[in-house]
Design a protein around this motif. Structure first.
Motif, short mmCIF file in Angstrom:
data_model
loop_
_atom_site.label_atom_id
_atom_site.label_comp_id
_atom_site.label_asym_id
_atom_site.label_seq_id
_atom_site.Cartn_x
_atom_site.Cartn_y
_atom_site.Cartn_z
N THR A 42 18.01 -28.83 -2.01
CA THR A 42 17.15 -29.38 -3.07
C THR A 42 16.70 -28.32 -4.07
OG1 THR A 42 15.19 -29.15 -1.67
CG2 THR A 42 16.33 -31.27 -1.62
N THR A 43 17.07 -27.07 -3.83
CA THR A 43 16.79 -26.03 -4.84
C THR A 43 17.84 -26.02 -5.95
OG1 THR A 43 18.05 -24.35 -3.61
CG2 THR A 43 15.70 -24.57 -3.09
N ASN A 44 18.86 -26.85 -5.83
CA ASN A 44 19.91 -26.88 -6.85
C ASN A 44 19.42 -27.66 -8.07
OD1 ASN A 44 22.41 -26.54 -8.15
ND2 ASN A 44 23.13 -28.51 -7.36
N THR A 45 18.57 -27.02 -8.82
CA THR A 45 18.02 -27.59 -10.04
C THR A 45 18.06 -26.53 -11.14
OG1 THR A 45 15.73 -26.88 -9.74
CG2 THR A 45 16.40 -28.92 -8.60
N PRO A 46 17.86 -26.91 -12.40
CA PRO A 46 17.86 -25.93 -13.49
C PRO A 46 16.69 -24.95 -13.44
CG PRO A 46 18.24 -28.16 -14.32
CD PRO A 46 17.80 -28.30 -12.91
N ALA A 47 15.72 -25.18 -12.55
CA ALA A 47 14.52 -24.35 -12.55
C ALA A 47 14.80 -22.91 -12.13
CB ALA A 47 13.47 -24.96 -11.62
N ASP A 48 15.86 -22.69 -11.38
CA ASP A 48 16.17 -21.34 -10.90
C ASP A 48 17.68 -21.20 -10.84
OD1 ASP A 48 16.47 -18.91 -9.54
OD2 ASP A 48 14.70 -19.26 -8.30
N LEU A 49 18.21 -20.22 -11.54
CA LEU A 49 19.65 -20.01 -11.58
C LEU A 49 20.08 -18.77 -10.80
CD1 LEU A 49 20.36 -20.82 -15.33
CD2 LEU A 49 20.43 -22.34 -13.36
N THR A 50 19.19 -18.22 -10.01
CA THR A 50 19.53 -17.04 -9.24
C THR A 50 20.09 -17.45 -7.88
OG1 THR A 50 17.38 -16.86 -8.15
CG2 THR A 50 17.61 -15.82 -10.32
N PRO A 51 20.93 -16.62 -7.29
CA PRO A 51 21.44 -16.93 -5.95
C PRO A 51 20.33 -16.91 -4.90
CG PRO A 51 22.12 -14.73 -6.62
CD PRO A 51 21.52 -15.37 -7.83
N GLU A 52 19.28 -16.15 -5.17
CA GLU A 52 18.15 -16.12 -4.24
C GLU A 52 17.35 -17.42 -4.27
OE1 GLU A 52 19.36 -12.08 -5.42
OE2 GLU A 52 18.73 -13.83 -6.57
N GLY A 53 17.33 -18.07 -5.42
CA GLY A 53 16.49 -19.25 -5.57
C GLY A 53 17.23 -20.56 -5.67
N ASN A 54 18.54 -20.53 -5.89
CA ASN A 54 19.32 -21.76 -6.03
C ASN A 54 20.44 -21.72 -4.99
OD1 ASN A 54 21.52 -23.57 -6.98
ND2 ASN A 54 20.15 -23.90 -8.71
N LEU A 114 28.32 -20.34 -3.96
CA LEU A 114 29.47 -20.11 -4.83
C LEU A 114 29.62 -18.64 -5.19
CD1 LEU A 114 28.98 -23.22 -7.14
CD2 LEU A 114 30.78 -22.91 -5.43
N GLY A 115 28.96 -17.77 -4.43
CA GLY A 115 28.91 -16.36 -4.75
C GLY A 115 30.25 -15.66 -4.75
N GLY A 116 31.28 -16.26 -4.16
CA GLY A 116 32.60 -15.65 -4.24
C GLY A 116 33.07 -15.46 -5.67
N MET A 117 32.59 -16.31 -6.60
CA MET A 117 32.99 -16.18 -8.00
C MET A 117 32.50 -14.87 -8.60
SD MET A 117 34.68 -17.56 -10.42
CE MET A 117 34.83 -17.74 -12.21
N SER A 118 31.39 -14.35 -8.11
CA SER A 118 30.85 -13.11 -8.67
C SER A 118 31.66 -11.89 -8.26
CB SER A 118 29.39 -12.93 -8.24
OG SER A 118 29.30 -12.77 -6.84
N ARG A 119 32.62 -12.06 -7.36
CA ARG A 119 33.55 -10.98 -7.04
C ARG A 119 34.77 -11.02 -7.96
NH1 ARG A 119 34.92 -11.17 -0.87
NH2 ARG A 119 36.08 -9.31 -1.51
N ILE A 120 34.95 -12.13 -8.63
CA ILE A 120 36.09 -12.30 -9.53
C ILE A 120 35.70 -12.07 -10.98
CG2 ILE A 120 37.85 -13.94 -10.31
CD1 ILE A 120 37.48 -15.43 -7.64
N TRP A 121 34.48 -12.54 -11.32
CA TRP A 121 34.02 -12.60 -12.71
C TRP A 121 32.61 -12.05 -12.80
CZ3 TRP A 121 35.21 -13.51 -17.68
CH2 TRP A 121 34.23 -14.00 -18.54
N HIS A 122 32.38 -11.12 -13.74
CA HIS A 122 31.05 -10.59 -13.97
C HIS A 122 30.42 -11.33 -15.14
CE1 HIS A 122 27.72 -7.80 -14.17
NE2 HIS A 122 27.94 -7.63 -15.46
#
Length: 643
Positions: free
Chosen positions: A58-70, A76-84
């Motif tokens: 339920t944290t998947n909202t626009p209120a927080d776009l950080t991996p710590e908060g959403n 989906l953090g694997g994408m951050s190893r492919i794309w900065h």
């Protein structure tokens, strides 16, 4: 039609100058990849560990776009190893340039080789409500569903060229009163099923927060080297022209978003929606579980065909949807709803088809490929398998699969006779291997292969006991495991129901029939260990050669062996070890439709290293024939004489 809320760029755009929103960097993502799969108490003085996705979705909202908060951004953090991710939509940079180049070049190849019919199809599924599009995966039940749910669409065909304006789905004129878009009307005969679909696609199911978080452009804004090149020109529709070889379907040119900052590619929102709707329907109608999964994969691929998304976008959308579906179904607040939806769907389809719990599956698969595009399981597997990884290459060390917390709920109605731990083991042993960077993100949701999991275990890592009971009906009365099962363990079949094994199985342990019926439907169905029939029936029916027992074969008194004889010269059951037959054991021979016999014929039935004992009765299930057993020191033949 994405049908998800539009976000405000000023509030949610990741920017290196912003102080209120953390920027996702490669080190942050890498640290998340090492995070444990489930919540645990933090050590004294140490940082708190992330909650499992099912506990924090339920944290998947626009209120927080950080991996710590959403939670969605995190898994989906694997994408951050492919794309900065850069400070703006067009300032990101490749971290794995080879993957990103392959990603865009795949889009170039697909869109430049696309047929006119495929372009029109891509338009239909871009504009049609995604939940409606998935209904076709129900096959022979699809029209019944549309009627019962009062589900309609106005998007059934596509123009040959570019429409003059935006096109949106709507209830068509002349539709029955109370009709609704998407999965249908909540007050219909299938209202609980409709509500389940809508719930899985609820307020926490959007892919937009991840789009804003990762800011990976759509493929038609990228060149073959995965760089944004804005020519400064505009096309005939007043849209910016990008130096890309990706060709958007002409029907969709005016359907594109004109604001690149609000139009990220990763993840594909349509893909997320297709899979969420498919998993909701698969929960309610598990008789079409695998076909609905195949439908979602096929629909998702049209996003690439359209030129609107890339393989990475589609993989991300599927991964997100898998986690969201599990989280929503596992949420205790939805327990009554999911049970009601399953019960309503079963009652409705049985009533409309005149079927029972035991025959609905057969009705749902009665059509051939000409009427049901998903009738062929092998064709479905061939379509799905390459789309699990697309352009991703496998590299790195082998990391054992840890099934995400709560994922077992996705198989709750498809494998109802297994407990939660067993369903988790099915998911673990059918999962994709490690080494695919985008799939190896936190919690490993991307590695789940639900299509394969619908066919049971992929390995017996320890001895497995399964109990199916005929009185429970449906899959609990009869089911088939079609995977090639490996592992050191064995299988014990209990209960009054029937389990069929059809794979090329390599498991090393003993196969035990304790109760009910176990069917060996392929030459190597019984693995590489001993076979013991201690109760119930072993049914052997392999069209291509003898069913093999690699160890000893033991059949206890009072049990039953059923052998179907086909047109081949060898025995129906080939045993490499000893054959031991208990007193009063029964043998029943069946003749396949292709098996033509004369008036008097001797057929080899069982061959072993040695044979001890004998059957109490040998009968042939064919009118006009009498069976006479002929024993040797190593096997059994049967003389069939026409009466």
């Amino acid at each position: 039609m994405n049908q998800q809320p539009t976000l405000n760029r000023r509030r949610f755009l990741w920017n290196s100058a912003a102080t209120s929103v953390a920027v996702l960097t490669a080190p942050t993502a890498l640290s998340l990849l090492a995070a444990p799969q489930q919540a645990a108490a933090a050590p004294a003085g140490g940082p708190a560990q992330a909650l499992a996705f099912v506990d924090s979705y339920t944290t998947n909202t626009p209120a927080d776009l950080t991996p710590e908060g959403n939670a969605a951004v995190r898994i989906l953090g694997g994408m951050s190893r492919i794309w900065h991710t850069g400070g703006a939509w067009n300032t990101g940079s490749p971290l794995m340039a080879d993957i990103l180049r392959a990603n865009v070049r795949y889009c170039v190849r697909v869109t430049t080789q696309r047929t006119a019919a495929q372009a029109r199809e891509a338009f239909v599924y871009d504009r049609q409500h995604q939940s409606y599009a998935v209904i076709a995966g129900l096959g022979p039940l699809a029209d019944l569903y549309r009627t019962g749910a009062r589900a309609v669409t106005s998007i059934t065909t596509a123009p040959d060229s570019t429409p003059p304006a935006k096109v949106d789905d709507a209830v068509p004129a002349g539709a029955p009163a109370g009709s609704a878009l998407g999965p249908g009307a909540v007050d219909s005969e299938l209202g609980q099923v409709v509500t389940l679909v809508n719930t899985l696609r609820g307020p926490y199911a959007s892919g937009n927060p991840s789009k804003y978080a990762y800011q990976y452009p759509r493929p038609w804004r990228l060149n073959a080297d995965s760089a944004v090149v804005d020519t400064g020109a505009t096309d005939a529709f007043g849209l910016p022209v990008y130096a890309s070889d990706v060709v958007v379907a002409p029907q969709l040119l005016r359907q594109r978003n004109t604001s690149p900052v609000d139009d990220g590619g990763f993840v594909s929102g349509h893909t997320n929606a297709f899979h969420l709707a498919a998993l909701a329907l698969a929960y309610a109608v598990p008789e079409r579980f695998q076909e609905l999964i195949a439908r979602a994969f096929e629909l998702s691929h049209t996003r690439i065909t359209a030129g609107m998304h890339s393989p990475l976008d589609v993989i991300g959308g599927r991964t997100l949807a898998t986690a969201l579906a599990a989280a929503t179904l596992a949420d205790p607040r939805n327990a009554a709803l999911k049970a009601a939806a399953r019960g309503q769907a079963a009652a409705y389809f049985r009533s409309k088809t005149g079927s029972t719990a035991d025959t609905l599956h057969a009705y749902a698969h009665r059509a051939g490929a000409a009427e049901d595009p998903y009738a062929d399981r092998a064709a479905n597997a061939e379509q799905v398998t390459p789309k699990l990884t697309y352009v991703l290459r496998r590299a790195g060390r082998d990391v054992p699969m840890t099934v995400p917390k709560g994922a077992e709920v996705l198989l709750e109605t498809r494998l109802p006779y297994l407990d939660a731990a067993q369903r988790r083991e099915v998911l673990r042993t059918t999962a994709l291997p490690s080494g695919y960077v985008l799939l190896d993100g936190p919690e490993m949701w991307g590695r789940l292969n639900l299509f394969a999991a619908a066919d049971g275990y992929g390995a017996f890592e320890r001895d497995v006991t399964v109990e199916l009971n005929a009185a429970d009906g449906g899959f609990s009365a009869a089911d088939a495991w079609r995977n090639d099962i490996a592992g050191p363990g064995g299988l014990t079949k209990r209960g009054t129901g029937t389990l069929t094994l059809t794979g090329t199985n390599r498991y090393a342990g003993t196969t035990v029939v304790a109760d009910g019926v176990l069917v060996a439907g392929s030459r190597d169905a019984l693995g590489r260990g001993a076979v013991q029939v201690r109760g119930g029936t072993l049914r052997v029916d392999a069209e291509r050669g003898a069913v093999r027992v690699r160890g000893d074969y033991l059949q206890s008194a009072g049990t039953r062996l059923e052998l179907t004889l086909h047109q081949h010269r060898g025995p129906a059951l080939a045993v490499e070890g000893r054959v031991t037959l208990g007193r009063d054991a029964q043998l029943v021979l069946r003749l396949s439709d292709a098996c033509e016999l004369g008036d008097d014929v001797v057929l080899p039935v069982i061959d072993g290293r040695t044979l001890q004992g004998g059957f109490g009765s040998v009968t042939v299930d064919a009118d006009g024939y009498r069976a006479t057993p002929l024993y040797t020191h190593s096997g059994l033949s049967v003389r069939l004489t026409r009466c």
